[in-house]
Design a protein around this motif. Structure first.
Motif, PDB file in Angstrom:
ATOM      1  N   ASP A 194      65.494  72.637  67.000  1.00  0.00           N
ATOM      2  CA  ASP A 194      65.384  71.149  66.472  1.00  0.00           C
ATOM      3  C   ASP A 194      65.988  70.694  64.893  1.00  0.00           C
ATOM      4  O   ASP A 194      66.269  69.815  64.726  1.00  0.00           O
ATOM      5  CB  ASP A 194      64.163  70.894  66.596  1.00  0.00           C
ATOM      6  CG  ASP A 194      64.306  69.725  66.554  1.00  0.00           C
ATOM      7  OD1 ASP A 194      64.845  68.727  67.577  1.00  0.00           O
ATOM      8  OD2 ASP A 194      62.496  69.252  66.560  1.00  0.00           O
ATOM      9  N   ARG A 229      69.103  69.592  64.657  1.00  0.00           N
ATOM     10  CA  ARG A 229      69.412  68.183  65.206  1.00  0.00           C
ATOM     11  C   ARG A 229      69.290  67.535  63.937  1.00  0.00           C
ATOM     12  O   ARG A 229      69.857  66.863  63.577  1.00  0.00           O
ATOM     13  CB  ARG A 229      68.783  67.622  66.138  1.00  0.00           C
ATOM     14  CG  ARG A 229      68.528  66.823  67.323  1.00  0.00           C
ATOM     15  CD  ARG A 229      67.496  66.010  67.911  1.00  0.00           C
ATOM     16  NE  ARG A 229      67.025  67.728  68.813  1.00  0.00           N
ATOM     17  CZ  ARG A 229      67.962  68.489  69.285  1.00  0.00           C
ATOM     18  NH1 ARG A 229      69.266  68.160  70.105  1.00  0.00           N
ATOM     19  NH2 ARG A 229      67.363  69.818  69.740  1.00  0.00           N
ATOM     20  N   ASP A 249      66.222  65.353  76.746  1.00  0.00           N
ATOM     21  CA  ASP A 249      66.998  66.478  77.070  1.00  0.00           C
ATOM     22  C   ASP A 249      67.225  65.650  78.677  1.00  0.00           C
ATOM     23  O   ASP A 249      66.249  65.461  79.134  1.00  0.00           O
ATOM     24  CB  ASP A 249      66.375  67.617  76.963  1.00  0.00           C
ATOM     25  CG  ASP A 249      65.983  68.616  75.925  1.00  0.00           C
ATOM     26  OD1 ASP A 249      66.232  67.710  74.787  1.00  0.00           O
ATOM     27  OD2 ASP A 249      65.102  69.199  75.703  1.00  0.00           O
ATOM     28  N   THR A 258      71.407  70.782  75.200  1.00  0.00           N
ATOM     29  CA  THR A 258      69.442  69.342  74.702  1.00  0.00           C
ATOM     30  C   THR A 258      70.421  68.607  73.984  1.00  0.00           C
ATOM     31  O   THR A 258      69.732  69.124  72.470  1.00  0.00           O
ATOM     32  CB  THR A 258      68.540  70.828  74.965  1.00  0.00           C
ATOM     33  OG1 THR A 258      69.098  71.600  74.060  1.00  0.00           O
ATOM     34  CG2 THR A 258      68.110  70.977  75.824  1.00  0.00           C
ATOM     35  N   VAL A 265      63.637  64.258  72.683  1.00  0.00           N
ATOM     36  CA  VAL A 265      62.417  64.400  73.756  1.00  0.00           C
ATOM     37  C   VAL A 265      62.234  65.404  74.714  1.00  0.00           C
ATOM     38  O   VAL A 265      63.149  64.907  75.144  1.00  0.00           O
ATOM     39  CB  VAL A 265      62.383  63.490  74.190  1.00  0.00           C
ATOM     40  CG1 VAL A 265      60.831  63.733  75.456  1.00  0.00           C
ATOM     41  CG2 VAL A 265      61.493  62.222  72.933  1.00  0.00           C
ATOM     42  N   ALA A 266      60.985  66.594  74.585  1.00  0.00           N
ATOM     43  CA  ALA A 266      62.450  67.846  76.174  1.00  0.00           C
ATOM     44  C   ALA A 266      61.098  67.136  76.951  1.00  0.00           C
ATOM     45  O   ALA A 266      60.434  65.864  77.425  1.00  0.00           O
ATOM     46  CB  ALA A 266      60.846  68.600  75.405  1.00  0.00           C
ATOM     47  N   THR A 299      57.507  66.154  75.976  1.00  0.00           N
ATOM     48  CA  THR A 299      57.386  66.239  74.546  1.00  0.00           C
ATOM     49  C   THR A 299      57.988  65.668  73.570  1.00  0.00           C
ATOM     50  O   THR A 299      59.205  66.052  73.236  1.00  0.00           O
ATOM     51  CB  THR A 299      57.431  68.094  74.881  1.00  0.00           C
ATOM     52  OG1 THR A 299      56.519  68.731  75.879  1.00  0.00           O
ATOM     53  CG2 THR A 299      56.189  68.592  73.929  1.00  0.00           C
ATOM     54  N   LYS A 302      59.805  66.261  70.175  1.00  0.00           N
ATOM     55  CA  LYS A 302      60.198  67.214  69.095  1.00  0.00           C
ATOM     56  C   LYS A 302      59.898  66.978  67.631  1.00  0.00           C
ATOM     57  O   LYS A 302      59.908  65.100  67.349  1.00  0.00           O
ATOM     58  CB  LYS A 302      61.567  67.861  69.391  1.00  0.00           C
ATOM     59  CG  LYS A 302      61.989  67.565  71.023  1.00  0.00           C
ATOM     60  CD  LYS A 302      63.655  68.109  70.793  1.00  0.00           C
ATOM     61  CE  LYS A 302      64.091  68.377  72.403  1.00  0.00           C
ATOM     62  NZ  LYS A 302      65.469  68.830  72.476  1.00  0.00           N
ATOM     63  N   SER A 313      62.368  66.642  65.409  1.00  0.00           N
ATOM     64  CA  SER A 313      63.387  65.973  65.095  1.00  0.00           C
ATOM     65  C   SER A 313      63.230  64.111  65.711  1.00  0.00           C
ATOM     66  O   SER A 313      64.099  64.184  64.516  1.00  0.00           O
ATOM     67  CB  SER A 313      64.327  65.841  65.970  1.00  0.00           C
ATOM     68  OG  SER A 313      64.113  66.544  67.366  1.00  0.00           O
TER      69      SER A 313
END
Ligand code: BGC
Length: 401
Positions: free
Chosen positions: A318, A321, A352, A362, A366-367, A376, A378, A380
């Motif tokens: 991240d 990113r 993602d 990815t 956001v995950a 989740t 992130k 970033s």
């Protein structure tokens, strides 16, 4: 160029994130891509399945974008859902997408709506796809069906990356185990059909007050690494410029950039072990966005506003990113300081998501848990939220060079 000014973005500049229906909604069962995932015809390693379940969870996605402080959200309407059978648009699906548009408004997010993001109805592809002769008329019927829900939408992308659609079509012709050459030009028949579809859509969309329409181009940033200026210009024309030129009468053009294409003396130079690469195996090249914005503006003679509709990086790191996006947005600010008219920056991607055959790369801020669909945010994403609130503070003097 030297500027000591911190990066300045005009009032009303759009700061947001992008998604596309097939990549996030889940169970897009009427589309040609879903079909290919299941019939094995394209050798896709993974299926989209439930994707991020954004078909149901879009309010949560919009809440996240709002809570991050973004002011725009780009998503696509799915043709295969809106017109599940030719001639029979679904009122319920149109209502579904209208609710998303209104959901954006309720959260202070400007909707940027894409009408075609790679997927078409399976029935269209079964009938020959874009070159079938009927495709343009079918697309126009679809656009006509969508028109009533676009009231109040200021930005509409008709077709996402026609150059990629035509390139993928050309590469697929090299099926049957034959090796695909390092450079395959986009399919001219598909290009011509997409251009006609875009023009028809543009004419129809012009009836909606306040709506600006354009298409988005995947800028390959062809650079001369030994090919010579003529061959470089020729390649650039084939993969980028012919599509940029077609936008000259549009209300805007969507600029999408991730990396570059190096034209060598013996063909395209693929990123190798010595190159820093992303999870897509693309060269890590954050200046792609600045290059693309400058090239697009120069090609169009400065008369067409630009909107960055995608830019981002597939990485599991991240921090990388953040580093990539810092450089990309700093380059964008430099181009804008030189007078290029850019109306917004939409990061790819909010989530993602399903990367056209694989869940591995990815791109998200956001995950998303693939089983619970729990989102989740992130680091970033929080960083991007701070950037949006105060670009000068977050980028500092980095726009100076
Ligand atoms: C497409 C997206 C894709 C992204 C990364 C763009 O070409 O519009 O759908 O996920 O690039 O490959």
């Amino acid at each position: 160029m030297t500027t000591s000014q911190p990066p300045a973005f005009p009032d009303g500049f759009l700061w947001g994130a992008s998604t596309a229906a097939h990549q996030v909604e889940g169970n897009n069962v009427g589309s040609d891509f879903w079909q290919a995932e299941h019939d094995g015809s394209r050798g896709l390693p993974e299926r989209s399945g439930d994707a991020c379940d954004s078909f149901h969870r879009w309010p949560e996605d919009l809440d996240i974008a709002r809570d991050l402080g973004l002011n725009a959200y780009r998503f696509s309407v799915e043709w295969a859902r809106v017109v599940p059978a030719p001639g029979h648009p679904s009122a319920a699906m149109l209502d579904h997408y209208r609710r998303i548009i209104e959901g954006c408004g309720q959260r202070g997010l400007t909707p940027v709506v894409t009408l075609h993001h790679f997927t078409s109805p399976a029935w269209l592809s079964a009938g020959g796809g874009w070159t079938s002769g009927e495709a343009v008329a079918h697309f126009a019927d679809y656009v006509r069906a969508v028109l009533p829900i676009l009231d109040g939408v200021p930005w509409v992308c008709t077709i996402n990356e026609p150059n990629m659609v035509a390139l993928v079509a050309a590469r697929r012709r090299h099926g049957g185990g034959e090796p695909v050459p390092s450079f395959v030009p986009p399919d001219p028949g598909v290009t011509a059909a997409l251009a006609r579809a875009h023009e028809e859509a543009r004419d129809l969309l012009a009836s909606v007050p306040g709506l600006r329409s354009g298409w988005t181009v995947a800028n390959q940033n062809v650079q001369d690494h030994g090919a010579g200026p003529d061959r470089t210009a020729e390649l650039s024309y084939l993969v980028d410029d012919q599509y940029i030129d077609l936008a000259k009468d549009d209300d805007f053009i969507g600029v999408q950039a991730y990396s570059r294409l190096r034209a060598g003396g013996d063909g395209v130079i693929a990123p190798g072990p010595d190159d820093r690469r992303t999870m897509m195996d693309w060269e890590y090249y954050p200046l792609a966005l600045e290059d693309a914005v400058r090239h697009t503006a120069a090609r169009l003679g400065g008369s067409t506003p630009l909107l960055v509709t995608e830019n981002g990086i597939a990485t599991a790191d991240d921090d990388e990113r953040i580093a990539y996006t810092t450089e990309a947005v700093t380059g964008l600010a430099r181009a804008m300081a030189d007078g290029i008219d850019v109306r917004g920056y939409l990061h790819w991607s909010l989530l993602d998501n399903y990367e056209w055959g694989s869940w591995t790369p990815t791109f998200g801020l956001v995950a998303v848990d693939r089983t619970t669909f729990r989102r989740t945010v992130k680091a970033s994403a929080r960083w991007f939220g701070r950037l949006v609130q105060d670009p000068a503070a977050v980028l500092g003097g980095k726009a100076a060079s």
